[in-house]
Design an enzyme around this catalytic site. Structure first.
Site, PDB file in Angstrom:
ATOM      1  N   SER A 153       0.849  -1.188   0.000  1.00  0.00           N
ATOM      2  CA  SER A 153       0.000   0.000   0.000  1.00  0.00           C
ATOM      3  C   SER A 153       0.881   1.233   0.000  1.00  0.00           C
ATOM      4  O   SER A 153       2.031   1.184   0.470  1.00  0.00           O
ATOM      5  CB  SER A 153      -0.890   0.012   1.250  1.00  0.00           C
ATOM      6  OG  SER A 153      -1.566   1.241   1.412  1.00  0.00           O
ATOM      7  N   TYR A 206      -1.815   0.588  10.602  1.00  0.00           N
ATOM      8  CA  TYR A 206      -1.758   0.111   9.214  1.00  0.00           C
ATOM      9  C   TYR A 206      -0.461   0.549   8.554  1.00  0.00           C
ATOM     10  O   TYR A 206       0.170  -0.232   7.834  1.00  0.00           O
ATOM     11  CB  TYR A 206      -2.971   0.643   8.453  1.00  0.00           C
ATOM     12  CG  TYR A 206      -3.126   0.056   7.077  1.00  0.00           C
ATOM     13  CD1 TYR A 206      -3.207  -1.316   6.884  1.00  0.00           C
ATOM     14  CD2 TYR A 206      -3.228   0.881   5.948  1.00  0.00           C
ATOM     15  CE1 TYR A 206      -3.369  -1.864   5.614  1.00  0.00           C
ATOM     16  CE2 TYR A 206      -3.392   0.349   4.681  1.00  0.00           C
ATOM     17  CZ  TYR A 206      -3.460  -1.022   4.513  1.00  0.00           C
ATOM     18  OH  TYR A 206      -3.624  -1.549   3.259  1.00  0.00           O
TER      19      TYR A 206
END
Length: 260
Positions: A138, A151
């Site tokens: 990501s 995250y």
């Protein structure tokens, strides 16, 4: 000649499901892996993919998965899509359980799959010239943002795993590619992150012209796998045009500035 065979995780929805479909359309044999057996059954019926239900955060379940895959054919590619985010809390307020799950799902699951499937990838590479690993990380692995600490940390750790793996496999014909998407509008990622709040999840994408779709990422994954064998895509960062950076997102129609 045996078709190339890929193991794709996270196959029950989103980017993983789209990748299974994209590879099957291109003639690959595919093993789709995810937790939800009902969704996998529908995917198998619609694509002809082999499917296996597995919780990748469970070491014993992954060992059984590897044994089943090894018993049913070669493995030319591992595509690790499974993972996810939970919560948008500040670091001081974060749930340790959420952070633990994110590390287990994004990092430890990747390590278990590499450890289990690398012997099969080596066998395939020895016969066919090369094999592939592709990891979907990501842009959260690259730039921190408020509310994203857990995250950010998990995806950055996964990215470091990928970079280390590439160095460790130097000299072997096994490619290691990383695909780092920005905003992708899928049915579940943000919904799960926000605890099932559908209104809040949809607001994340409100007004954004053409966010990435799961199929866009799947197309890049397929290209990485089908590029000439001597070409490795170390890192592909992809975003919608409306997202110039993690923190800079245009809401409203994209348009040329007047007079330019």
């Amino acid at each position: 000649m045996v078709n190339r065979r890929a193991v794709v995780t996270g196959a029950s929805s989103g980017i993983g499901e789209a990748t299974v479909r994209a590879l099957r359309t291109r003639g690959w044999d595919v093993v789709g892996v995810a937790r939800r057996a009902d969704r996998l059954a529908a995917l198998a019926a619609g694509t002809g993919a082999q499917v296996i239900s597995c919780d990748l955060t469970d070491a014993d379940a992954v060992a059984e998965l590897v044994s089943e895959i090894a018993a049913t054919g070669p493995v030319h590619a591992l595509v690790q899509v499974a993972g996810g985010a939970r919560g948008t809390d500040r670091v001081e307020d974060a749930s340790v359980d959420d952070w633990q799950w994110m590390y287990d799902a994004n990092v430890l699951a990747s390590q278990r799959l590499v450890a289990g499937l690398l012997p099969l990838l080596r066998k395939a590479a020895a016969v066919d010239g090369h094999a592939d690993t592709v990891f979907v990380t990501s842009t959260a692995a690259q730039v921190a943002y408020a509310g994203g600490g857990g995250y950010n940390a998990a995806k950055a750790a996964q990215a470091m795993l990928v970079h280390a793996l590439r160095l460790e496999l130097n000299g072997e014909p096994i490619r290691v590619a990383e695909i780092a998407p920005g905003m992708v509008h899928t049915e579940e990622f943000t919904l799960n992150r926000l605890g099932g709040d559908a209104i809040a999840a949809e607001a994340v994408y409100s007004g954004v012209e053409a966010p990435l779709q799961a199929s866009d990422v799947a197309d890049v994954i397929a290209y990485a796998l089908e590029a000439p064998g001597h070409v490795n895509l170390d890192l592909i960062t992809m975003r919608p045009v409306a997202q110039s950076a993690n923190h800079l997102l245009a809401r409203g129609p994209l348009r040329v500035r007047a007079g330019e």
